[in-house]
Design an enzyme around this catalytic site. Sequence first.
Site, PDB file in Angstrom:
ATOM      1  N   GLU A 201       0.888  -1.314  -0.007  1.00  0.00           N
ATOM      2  CA  GLU A 201      -0.320  -0.060  -0.009  1.00  0.00           C
ATOM      3  C   GLU A 201       0.740   1.284   0.131  1.00  0.00           C
ATOM      4  O   GLU A 201       2.060   1.162   0.487  1.00  0.00           O
ATOM      5  CB  GLU A 201      -0.819  -0.118   1.477  1.00  0.00           C
ATOM      6  CG  GLU A 201      -1.620   1.209   1.447  1.00  0.00           C
ATOM      7  CD  GLU A 201      -2.091   1.200   2.850  1.00  0.00           C
ATOM      8  OE1 GLU A 201      -1.492   0.841   3.866  1.00  0.00           O
ATOM      9  OE2 GLU A 201      -3.306   1.603   3.102  1.00  0.00           O
TER      10      GLU A 201
ATOM     11  N   ASN B 126      -6.915   6.430  -1.642  1.00  0.00           N
ATOM     12  CA  ASN B 126      -5.670   5.475  -1.307  1.00  0.00           C
ATOM     13  C   ASN B 126      -6.226   4.401  -2.115  1.00  0.00           C
ATOM     14  O   ASN B 126      -7.181   3.680  -2.023  1.00  0.00           O
ATOM     15  CB  ASN B 126      -5.930   4.990   0.189  1.00  0.00           C
ATOM     16  CG  ASN B 126      -4.537   4.250   0.432  1.00  0.00           C
ATOM     17  OD1 ASN B 126      -4.098   3.538  -0.181  1.00  0.00           O
ATOM     18  ND2 ASN B 126      -4.404   3.919   1.880  1.00  0.00           N
TER      19      ASN B 126
ATOM     20  N   LYS C 177      -9.465   2.320  -1.761  1.00  0.00           N
ATOM     21  CA  LYS C 177      -9.765   1.908  -0.271  1.00  0.00           C
ATOM     22  C   LYS C 177     -11.063   2.436   0.251  1.00  0.00           C
ATOM     23  O   LYS C 177     -11.419   3.422   0.322  1.00  0.00           O
ATOM     24  CB  LYS C 177      -8.454   2.358   0.634  1.00  0.00           C
ATOM     25  CG  LYS C 177      -8.453   1.562   1.840  1.00  0.00           C
ATOM     26  CD  LYS C 177      -7.105   1.999   2.571  1.00  0.00           C
ATOM     27  CE  LYS C 177      -7.005   1.532   4.205  1.00  0.00           C
ATOM     28  NZ  LYS C 177      -5.573   1.790   4.748  1.00  0.00           N
TER      29      LYS C 177
ATOM     30  N   GLU D 227      -5.517   9.132   7.659  1.00  0.00           N
ATOM     31  CA  GLU D 227      -5.981   8.528   6.524  1.00  0.00           C
ATOM     32  C   GLU D 227      -7.317   8.939   6.282  1.00  0.00           C
ATOM     33  O   GLU D 227      -7.872   9.327   5.144  1.00  0.00           O
ATOM     34  CB  GLU D 227      -6.248   7.089   6.387  1.00  0.00           C
ATOM     35  CG  GLU D 227      -4.916   6.414   6.134  1.00  0.00           C
ATOM     36  CD  GLU D 227      -4.947   4.926   5.986  1.00  0.00           C
ATOM     37  OE1 GLU D 227      -5.691   4.441   4.710  1.00  0.00           O
ATOM     38  OE2 GLU D 227      -4.388   3.972   6.579  1.00  0.00           O
TER      39      GLU D 227
ATOM     40  N   CYS E 179      -4.821  -2.951   3.078  1.00  0.00           N
ATOM     41  CA  CYS E 179      -4.444  -2.968   4.473  1.00  0.00           C
ATOM     42  C   CYS E 179      -5.789  -2.965   5.482  1.00  0.00           C
ATOM     43  O   CYS E 179      -5.754  -4.283   5.661  1.00  0.00           O
ATOM     44  CB  CYS E 179      -3.743  -1.518   4.731  1.00  0.00           C
ATOM     45  SG  CYS E 179      -3.039  -1.448   6.247  1.00  0.00           S
TER      46      CYS E 179
ATOM     47  N   ASN F 137       0.510  -0.997   5.321  1.00  0.00           N
ATOM     48  CA  ASN F 137       1.385  -0.186   6.190  1.00  0.00           C
ATOM     49  C   ASN F 137       0.785  -0.261   7.664  1.00  0.00           C
ATOM     50  O   ASN F 137      -0.164   0.371   8.043  1.00  0.00           O
ATOM     51  CB  ASN F 137       1.331   1.318   5.983  1.00  0.00           C
ATOM     52  CG  ASN F 137       2.247   1.526   4.570  1.00  0.00           C
ATOM     53  OD1 ASN F 137       3.325   1.890   4.489  1.00  0.00           O
ATOM     54  ND2 ASN F 137       1.507   1.355   3.623  1.00  0.00           N
TER      55      ASN F 137
END
Length: 316
Positions: free
Chosen positions: A49, A109, A126, A145, A171, A196
């Site tokens: 990612e 993302n 994401k 995020e 993730c 991550n």
Amino acid sequence: MADKRKMGLAVAQMGPVHLADTRAMVVKRLRDMLAEAHGRGARMVVFPELALTTFFPRYWMEEREAQARFFEATMPNADVQPLFDDARRLGVGFYLGYAELTPQGVPYNTAILVDETGKIVGKYRKIHLPGHDDHKPDAPFQHLEKKFFQVGDEPFGVWDTMGARIGMALCNDRRWPETWRMMSLQSAEIVVLGYNTPSLNIHWPEPVHLRMHHHLITLQASAYQNCVWAAAAAKCGAEDGFHMIGGSVIVAPTGEIAAQAVTEDDEVLVVNADLGLGDTFRKNVFDFARHRRPEHYSLITERVGPGAALPRNLIE
Ligand code: CDV
């Protein structure tokens, strides 16, 4: 005897990417690992990612600054093109996570699936964005995020490419059963994801060993319950002193770990994955068409958070 359809499946774990590292430096590392994976028989390589930069949501800054420093407005772009060229030259596809800024200025993302001709054949944005959008000055680092990205605008999908049906996640998605079920209900054979995962939980004092435990238990259970191969690539080690877990893995539909990284550095895992291995489970214990009871699962899509008990007709 299960049908044996073999596919060379690779995970390319990355060690740290520091703030001072350039895209060109990172892409060189990705190209080296793509070449190694090819040499070891891989047809497809899974990268992490946000693979092109440090895990920047740990730093407080304005959105505009983050977008200028860490997002890609086009893909491929001049920095990443050599990786696409290698994919075409070697005949190896890949999954790559990066921060995407759309032409309309929407930040996601994102992960892409690139086939063995170097063409982008799939994109996933994401859905489960962890963290917060406010500044937490007392925390050892941020997890922004929710500030820097919008929630993905399309549900989990699968793509028929490179001889397999492949689903993508990113993730935090791996921790949610709905992620996997969405893809197994579309007959996914492989689910690929990058991550991550900071070793330290800034929200409560979680023992560090649980980070790896939860990562592995989730991947193993989800691969088994959904009859898929799971390939998960970490970016890990200490990025400018901020440590993230390694533990990149390829998990079989049996729930067994077929390969696991032993370093916190750039490291390639390759498994000659039998795509037929999931069939045994799909035809028996997890024959969805015969055994699932969606009429009793409606709460899953009707409710977001936990609420009152359902009314019961049966009394003991
Ligand atoms: N990049 C992530 O989504 N990381 C989360 C951390 C914050 C828990 C993860 O689920 O690994």
